[in-house]
Motif scaffolding. Structure first.
Motif, PDB file in Angstrom:
ATOM      1  N   THR A  54      30.120   3.934  92.874  1.00 20.88           N
ATOM      2  CA  THR A  54      30.572   3.540  91.546  1.00 20.88           C
ATOM      3  C   THR A  54      29.420   2.897  90.794  1.00 20.88           C
ATOM      4  OG1 THR A  54      32.810   3.161  92.343  1.00 20.88           O
ATOM      5  CG2 THR A  54      32.231   2.122  90.257  1.00 20.88           C
ATOM      6  N   CYS A  55      29.112   3.444  89.620  1.00 22.90           N
ATOM      7  CA  CYS A  55      28.102   2.839  88.762  1.00 22.90           C
ATOM      8  C   CYS A  55      28.791   1.768  87.925  1.00 22.90           C
ATOM      9  CB  CYS A  55      27.468   3.899  87.869  1.00 22.90           C
ATOM     10  SG  CYS A  55      26.415   3.165  86.615  1.00 22.90           S
ATOM     11  N   LEU A  56      28.358   0.539  88.093  1.00 21.84           N
ATOM     12  CA  LEU A  56      29.055  -0.578  87.445  1.00 21.84           C
ATOM     13  C   LEU A  56      28.756  -0.661  85.946  1.00 21.84           C
ATOM     14  CD1 LEU A  56      28.605  -3.209  90.278  1.00 21.84           C
ATOM     15  CD2 LEU A  56      30.710  -2.006  89.659  1.00 21.84           C
ATOM     16  N   ASP A  57      27.728   0.054  85.480  1.00 19.13           N
ATOM     17  CA  ASP A  57      27.452   0.094  84.042  1.00 19.13           C
ATOM     18  C   ASP A  57      28.467   0.955  83.313  1.00 19.13           C
ATOM     19  OD1 ASP A  57      25.111  -1.452  84.011  1.00 19.13           O
ATOM     20  OD2 ASP A  57      23.921   0.265  84.688  1.00 19.13           O
ATOM     21  N   THR A  58      28.776   2.096  83.917  1.00 19.56           N
ATOM     22  CA  THR A  58      29.583   3.089  83.205  1.00 19.56           C
ATOM     23  C   THR A  58      30.952   3.300  83.835  1.00 19.56           C
ATOM     24  OG1 THR A  58      28.661   4.814  84.604  1.00 19.56           O
ATOM     25  CG2 THR A  58      27.513   4.390  82.535  1.00 19.56           C
ATOM     26  N   ASN A  59      31.183   2.691  85.018  1.00 19.96           N
ATOM     27  CA  ASN A  59      32.416   2.930  85.754  1.00 19.96           C
ATOM     28  C   ASN A  59      32.549   4.351  86.270  1.00 19.96           C
ATOM     29  OD1 ASN A  59      33.997   0.791  86.441  1.00 19.96           O
ATOM     30  ND2 ASN A  59      34.895   0.609  84.389  1.00 19.96           N
ATOM     31  N   GLN A  60      31.458   5.089  86.213  1.00 22.56           N
ATOM     32  CA  GLN A  60      31.456   6.452  86.707  1.00 22.56           C
ATOM     33  C   GLN A  60      31.505   6.446  88.234  1.00 22.56           C
ATOM     34  OE1 GLN A  60      27.719   8.457  86.122  1.00 22.56           O
ATOM     35  NE2 GLN A  60      28.716  10.412  85.701  1.00 22.56           N
ATOM     36  N   ILE A  61      32.259   7.364  88.806  1.00 23.82           N
ATOM     37  CA  ILE A  61      32.335   7.463  90.267  1.00 23.82           C
ATOM     38  C   ILE A  61      31.723   8.777  90.716  1.00 23.82           C
ATOM     39  CG2 ILE A  61      33.847   7.514  92.284  1.00 23.82           C
ATOM     40  CD1 ILE A  61      35.904   5.961  90.680  1.00 23.82           C
ATOM     41  N   LEU A  62      30.714   8.687  91.563  1.00 28.91           N
ATOM     42  CA  LEU A  62      30.024   9.889  92.053  1.00 28.91           C
ATOM     43  C   LEU A  62      30.372  10.112  93.516  1.00 28.91           C
ATOM     44  CD1 LEU A  62      26.633   8.798  90.516  1.00 28.91           C
ATOM     45  CD2 LEU A  62      28.069  10.637  89.629  1.00 28.91           C
ATOM     46  N   ASP A  63      30.420  11.375  93.905  1.00 31.17           N
ATOM     47  CA  ASP A  63      30.680  11.718  95.303  1.00 31.17           C
ATOM     48  C   ASP A  63      29.385  11.760  96.095  1.00 31.17           C
ATOM     49  OD1 ASP A  63      33.415  12.089  95.133  1.00 31.17           O
ATOM     50  OD2 ASP A  63      33.226  14.185  94.552  1.00 31.17           O
ATOM     51  N   VAL A  64      29.427  11.249  97.301  1.00 26.95           N
ATOM     52  CA  VAL A  64      28.305  11.432  98.221  1.00 26.95           C
ATOM     53  C   VAL A  64      28.855  11.720  99.615  1.00 26.95           C
ATOM     54  CG1 VAL A  64      26.354  10.147  97.254  1.00 26.95           C
ATOM     55  CG2 VAL A  64      28.174   8.903  98.423  1.00 26.95           C
TER      56      VAL A  64
ATOM     57  N   PHE B  23      30.482   2.538  97.611  1.00 20.46           N
ATOM     58  CA  PHE B  23      29.235   1.861  97.228  1.00 20.46           C
ATOM     59  C   PHE B  23      29.353   1.447  95.763  1.00 20.46           C
ATOM     60  CE2 PHE B  23      28.146   4.983 100.469  1.00 20.46           C
ATOM     61  CZ  PHE B  23      27.340   4.268 101.335  1.00 20.46           C
ATOM     62  N   PHE B  24      28.753   0.347  95.404  1.00 22.91           N
ATOM     63  CA  PHE B  24      28.753  -0.109  94.020  1.00 22.91           C
ATOM     64  C   PHE B  24      27.335  -0.469  93.620  1.00 22.91           C
ATOM     65  CE2 PHE B  24      32.826  -0.972  95.915  1.00 22.91           C
ATOM     66  CZ  PHE B  24      33.720  -0.508  94.968  1.00 22.91           C
ATOM     67  N   GLY B  25      26.983  -0.203  92.376  1.00 23.39           N
ATOM     68  CA  GLY B  25      25.636  -0.579  91.962  1.00 23.39           C
ATOM     69  C   GLY B  25      25.335  -0.163  90.533  1.00 23.39           C
ATOM     70  N   TYR B  26      24.078  -0.357  90.182  1.00 27.83           N
ATOM     71  CA  TYR B  26      23.606  -0.038  88.839  1.00 27.83           C
ATOM     72  C   TYR B  26      22.571   1.057  88.921  1.00 27.83           C
ATOM     73  CZ  TYR B  26      25.761  -4.529  87.865  1.00 27.83           C
ATOM     74  OH  TYR B  26      26.659  -5.549  87.750  1.00 27.83           O
TER      75      TYR B  26
END
Ligand SMILES: [Zn+2]
Length: 149
Positions: free
Chosen positions: A104-114, A141-144
């Protein structure tokens, strides 16, 4: 370890073709609208709300009604052909249904698969600690994003 024979119904969905095939195996009609939605989710490789899916398809000139988007997402997620994440601000849909982890990108709230594979000795450690035989896992995972361009 010996690999079990995989039957068609339990075959993991790893591509748009797999997803379309699964629809056919289940006797689901692959309408134009349904195909548009699956194509979009496989192109986007991210998790989108029904509203975003509607907007993007209409931007691409693929005219599709709100109701049709909702009904198709419901049908596809109930058959596990697409992923559905429940969030406090609504549902998000993604393209992969086999087990995977999320960033999860905490800037955009976008969730990416890995796809993450943990080292075997870490799994052994967890099993020893808990007495539970681990057969599956997913990690959040969470981050910027780093800001360099
Ligand atoms: Zn996902």
């Amino acid at each position: 370890m010996q690999k079990p024979t995989i039957s068609t119904t339990s075959k993991p969905i790893r591509s748009l073709e797999d997803a379309l095939e699964r629809c056919q195996d289940l006797g689901m009609r692959v309408s134009r609208q349904r195909r548009f939605i699956l194509e979009l989710l496989w192109q986007a490789q991210e998790h989108l709300s029904a509203r975003e899916i509607y907007d993007r398809l209409n931007q691409q000139g693929k005219g599709i009604g709100h109701t049709s988007v909702y009904q198709n997402l419901e049908a596809l997620s109930s058959q596990s052909i697409i992923e559905c994440i429940e969030r406090c601000d609504g549902r998000l849909y993604g393209n992969i249904s086999d087990s995977h982890s999320h960033v999860t990108c905490l800037d955009t709230n976008q969730i990416l698969d890995v796809h993450v594979e943990l080292p075997e000795d870490l799994i052994n450690q967890i099993e020893a600690q808990t007495g539970v035989k681990i057969t599956d896992y997913n990690i959040n995972f969470f981050g910027y994003r780093n800001s360099e361009s």
